[in-house]
Motif scaffolding. Structure first.
Motif, PDB file in Angstrom:
ATOM      1  N   TRP A  16       0.674  -1.703  -0.028  1.00  0.00           N
ATOM      2  CA  TRP A  16       0.082   0.128  -0.085  1.00  0.00           C
ATOM      3  C   TRP A  16       0.960   1.065  -0.248  1.00  0.00           C
ATOM      4  O   TRP A  16       0.535   2.278  -0.147  1.00  0.00           O
ATOM      5  CB  TRP A  16      -0.752   0.144   0.715  1.00  0.00           C
ATOM      6  N   LEU A  17       2.414   1.203   0.438  1.00  0.00           N
ATOM      7  CA  LEU A  17       3.205   2.080   0.353  1.00  0.00           C
ATOM      8  C   LEU A  17       3.664   2.753  -0.559  1.00  0.00           C
ATOM      9  O   LEU A  17       3.850   3.600  -1.088  1.00  0.00           O
ATOM     10  CB  LEU A  17       4.258   1.958   1.438  1.00  0.00           C
ATOM     11  N   CYS A  18       4.423   1.592  -1.498  1.00  0.00           N
ATOM     12  CA  CYS A  18       4.477   1.465  -2.717  1.00  0.00           C
ATOM     13  C   CYS A  18       3.822   1.007  -3.899  1.00  0.00           C
ATOM     14  O   CYS A  18       4.723   1.652  -5.080  1.00  0.00           O
ATOM     15  CB  CYS A  18       6.521   1.173  -2.991  1.00  0.00           C
ATOM     16  N   VAL A  76       3.248   8.325   0.897  1.00  0.00           N
ATOM     17  CA  VAL A  76       3.031   7.907  -1.029  1.00  0.00           C
ATOM     18  C   VAL A  76       3.646   8.909  -1.679  1.00  0.00           C
ATOM     19  O   VAL A  76       2.449   9.485  -2.232  1.00  0.00           O
ATOM     20  CB  VAL A  76       1.617   7.373  -0.674  1.00  0.00           C
ATOM     21  N   PRO A  77       4.769   8.258  -2.584  1.00  0.00           N
ATOM     22  CA  PRO A  77       5.068   9.818  -3.609  1.00  0.00           C
ATOM     23  C   PRO A  77       4.413   9.230  -5.047  1.00  0.00           C
ATOM     24  O   PRO A  77       3.220   8.574  -5.460  1.00  0.00           O
ATOM     25  CB  PRO A  77       6.797   8.407  -3.979  1.00  0.00           C
ATOM     26  N   TRP A  78       4.481  10.196  -5.527  1.00  0.00           N
ATOM     27  CA  TRP A  78       4.217  10.452  -6.770  1.00  0.00           C
ATOM     28  C   TRP A  78       4.866   9.885  -7.500  1.00  0.00           C
ATOM     29  O   TRP A  78       5.864  10.216  -7.776  1.00  0.00           O
ATOM     30  CB  TRP A  78       3.857  12.314  -6.883  1.00  0.00           C
ATOM     31  N   VAL A  84       3.684  17.532 -12.999  1.00  0.00           N
ATOM     32  CA  VAL A  84       2.644  17.993 -11.556  1.00  0.00           C
ATOM     33  C   VAL A  84       3.520  19.204 -11.035  1.00  0.00           C
ATOM     34  O   VAL A  84       4.803  18.969 -10.669  1.00  0.00           O
ATOM     35  CB  VAL A  84       2.517  17.029 -10.362  1.00  0.00           C
ATOM     36  N   VAL A  85       2.330  19.909 -11.095  1.00  0.00           N
ATOM     37  CA  VAL A  85       3.123  21.025  -9.988  1.00  0.00           C
ATOM     38  C   VAL A  85       2.252  21.154  -8.527  1.00  0.00           C
ATOM     39  O   VAL A  85       1.039  20.946  -8.573  1.00  0.00           O
ATOM     40  CB  VAL A  85       3.312  22.133 -11.157  1.00  0.00           C
ATOM     41  N   ASP A  86       2.683  21.169  -7.483  1.00  0.00           N
ATOM     42  CA  ASP A  86       2.193  21.416  -6.309  1.00  0.00           C
ATOM     43  C   ASP A  86       0.945  19.998  -6.045  1.00  0.00           C
ATOM     44  O   ASP A  86       0.107  19.867  -5.474  1.00  0.00           O
ATOM     45  CB  ASP A  86       1.164  22.594  -5.854  1.00  0.00           C
ATOM     46  N   PRO A  87       1.749  18.954  -6.045  1.00  0.00           N
ATOM     47  CA  PRO A  87       1.069  17.767  -6.009  1.00  0.00           C
ATOM     48  C   PRO A  87       0.769  17.994  -3.893  1.00  0.00           C
ATOM     49  O   PRO A  87       1.770  18.063  -3.492  1.00  0.00           O
ATOM     50  CB  PRO A  87       2.046  16.265  -6.042  1.00  0.00           C
ATOM     51  N   ALA A  88      -0.171  17.427  -3.844  1.00  0.00           N
ATOM     52  CA  ALA A  88      -1.078  17.155  -2.558  1.00  0.00           C
ATOM     53  C   ALA A  88      -0.615  15.808  -1.875  1.00  0.00           C
ATOM     54  O   ALA A  88       0.029  15.113  -2.681  1.00  0.00           O
ATOM     55  CB  ALA A  88      -2.224  17.024  -2.987  1.00  0.00           C
ATOM     56  N   PRO A  89      -0.244  16.042  -1.070  1.00  0.00           N
ATOM     57  CA  PRO A  89       0.362  14.762  -0.256  1.00  0.00           C
ATOM     58  C   PRO A  89      -1.225  13.501  -0.425  1.00  0.00           C
ATOM     59  O   PRO A  89      -2.102  13.448   0.467  1.00  0.00           O
ATOM     60  CB  PRO A  89       0.195  14.951   0.728  1.00  0.00           C
ATOM     61  N   LEU A  90      -0.951  12.498  -1.050  1.00  0.00           N
ATOM     62  CA  LEU A  90      -2.159  11.734  -1.090  1.00  0.00           C
ATOM     63  C   LEU A  90      -2.580  11.193   0.059  1.00  0.00           C
ATOM     64  O   LEU A  90      -3.207  10.824   0.816  1.00  0.00           O
ATOM     65  CB  LEU A  90      -1.476  10.561  -1.268  1.00  0.00           C
ATOM     66  N   ILE A  91      -1.372  10.524   1.435  1.00  0.00           N
ATOM     67  CA  ILE A  91      -2.428  10.022   2.835  1.00  0.00           C
ATOM     68  C   ILE A  91      -3.412  11.363   2.906  1.00  0.00           C
ATOM     69  O   ILE A  91      -4.168  11.279   3.427  1.00  0.00           O
ATOM     70  CB  ILE A  91      -0.894   9.205   3.510  1.00  0.00           C
ATOM     71  N   ALA A  92      -2.806  12.557   3.493  1.00  0.00           N
ATOM     72  CA  ALA A  92      -3.696  13.808   4.279  1.00  0.00           C
ATOM     73  C   ALA A  92      -4.387  13.695   3.359  1.00  0.00           C
ATOM     74  O   ALA A  92      -6.166  13.852   3.923  1.00  0.00           O
ATOM     75  CB  ALA A  92      -2.768  14.821   4.569  1.00  0.00           C
ATOM     76  N   ASP A 116      -5.177  14.680 -17.671  1.00  0.00           N
ATOM     77  CA  ASP A 116      -5.822  13.523 -17.445  1.00  0.00           C
ATOM     78  C   ASP A 116      -4.689  12.179 -17.419  1.00  0.00           C
ATOM     79  O   ASP A 116      -5.008  10.996 -16.817  1.00  0.00           O
ATOM     80  CB  ASP A 116      -5.316  13.202 -19.520  1.00  0.00           C
ATOM     81  N   ALA A 117      -3.165  12.367 -17.173  1.00  0.00           N
ATOM     82  CA  ALA A 117      -2.768  11.148 -17.322  1.00  0.00           C
ATOM     83  C   ALA A 117      -2.994  10.885 -15.187  1.00  0.00           C
ATOM     84  O   ALA A 117      -2.944   9.778 -15.022  1.00  0.00           O
ATOM     85  CB  ALA A 117      -1.317  10.505 -17.501  1.00  0.00           C
ATOM     86  N   VAL A 118      -2.413  11.987 -15.463  1.00  0.00           N
ATOM     87  CA  VAL A 118      -2.554  12.361 -13.727  1.00  0.00           C
ATOM     88  C   VAL A 118      -3.989  11.614 -12.982  1.00  0.00           C
ATOM     89  O   VAL A 118      -4.219  11.063 -11.950  1.00  0.00           O
ATOM     90  CB  VAL A 118      -2.363  13.710 -13.072  1.00  0.00           C
ATOM     91  N   ALA A 119      -5.251  12.004 -14.052  1.00  0.00           N
ATOM     92  CA  ALA A 119      -6.639  11.686 -13.400  1.00  0.00           C
ATOM     93  C   ALA A 119      -6.612  10.056 -13.001  1.00  0.00           C
ATOM     94  O   ALA A 119      -7.407   9.547 -12.328  1.00  0.00           O
ATOM     95  CB  ALA A 119      -7.781  12.486 -14.136  1.00  0.00           C
ATOM     96  N   ALA A 120      -6.286  10.198 -14.269  1.00  0.00           N
ATOM     97  CA  ALA A 120      -6.074   8.147 -14.381  1.00  0.00           C
ATOM     98  C   ALA A 120      -5.497   7.341 -13.478  1.00  0.00           C
ATOM     99  O   ALA A 120      -5.836   6.691 -12.458  1.00  0.00           O
ATOM    100  CB  ALA A 120      -5.552   8.140 -15.636  1.00  0.00           C
ATOM    101  N   TRP A 121      -4.234   8.303 -13.079  1.00  0.00           N
ATOM    102  CA  TRP A 121      -3.279   7.013 -12.098  1.00  0.00           C
ATOM    103  C   TRP A 121      -4.168   7.525 -10.612  1.00  0.00           C
ATOM    104  O   TRP A 121      -4.397   6.598  -9.906  1.00  0.00           O
ATOM    105  CB  TRP A 121      -2.301   8.461 -12.485  1.00  0.00           C
ATOM    106  N   LEU A 122      -4.865   8.937 -10.607  1.00  0.00           N
ATOM    107  CA  LEU A 122      -5.210   8.863  -8.771  1.00  0.00           C
ATOM    108  C   LEU A 122      -6.454   7.992  -9.378  1.00  0.00           C
ATOM    109  O   LEU A 122      -6.347   7.194  -7.533  1.00  0.00           O
ATOM    110  CB  LEU A 122      -5.586  10.342  -9.146  1.00  0.00           C
TER     111      LEU A 122
END
Length: 153
Positions: A16-18, A76-78, A84-92, A116-122
């Motif tokens: 779940w981390l990597c 959890v890394p992006w 991406v610019v200013d990525p949000a911390p995923l766990i928070a 679109d790539a970021v949206a699909a990955w998220l």
């Protein structure tokens, strides 16, 4: 081994981390071996003290990922391939969406195809990070950049 097996099956044998596959046949001392991570952040720890009946959420992690995290809040890394610019911390972001629902701004992207790539990955990553959380994305043109947001369903 029954609890590890149950958690491993629930998490699809992915850390779940990597977000990489976990090989259940690795020797226990190998950093790629499966282990149980008790997913408690500082906010969850406070809540647990107030509600003694709640049990922490256990997740499957590589032994090396789990050991590296230690008692700290997980990060959890992006992935490097996303622009991406200013990525949000995923766990928070996941914890806020689990707690109150709504919308979270996750990142800004320079082009629509990057967004679109970021949206699909998220959506894929959150389906494994917080399986109980149903999310969809929204992409907004914000004057030269594209804002990618997650919304709860």
């Amino acid at each position: 081994m029954g609890q590890l097996q149950d958690v491993g099956e629930a998490d699809g044998w992915r850390c779940w981390l990597c977000d990489e596959p976990v090989d259940r046949t690795m020797p226990p001392n190998d950093p790629r071996a499966p282990s149980l991570d008790t997913r408690i952040s500082k906010g969850r720890a406070k809540k647990k003290k107030q509600d003694k009946g709640s049990l922490p959420t256990e997740r499957l992690a590589h032994k090396g990922c789990n050991t590296g995290k230690g008692a700290n809040d997980p990060v959890v890394p992006w992935p490097d391939h996303l622009i991406v610019v200013d990525p949000a911390p995923l766990i928070a972001a996941a914890e806020r969406l689990e707690r109150k629902g709504g919308r979270e701004a996750m990142a800004r992207c320079p082009t629509r195809s990057d967004a679109d790539a970021v949206a699909a990955w998220l959506v894929g990553r959150f389906s494994r990070l917080s399986p109980e959380l149903q999310v969809h994305t929204e992409i907004a043109n914000t004057g030269g950049q594209f804002l990618v947001s997650l919304h709860t369903s």
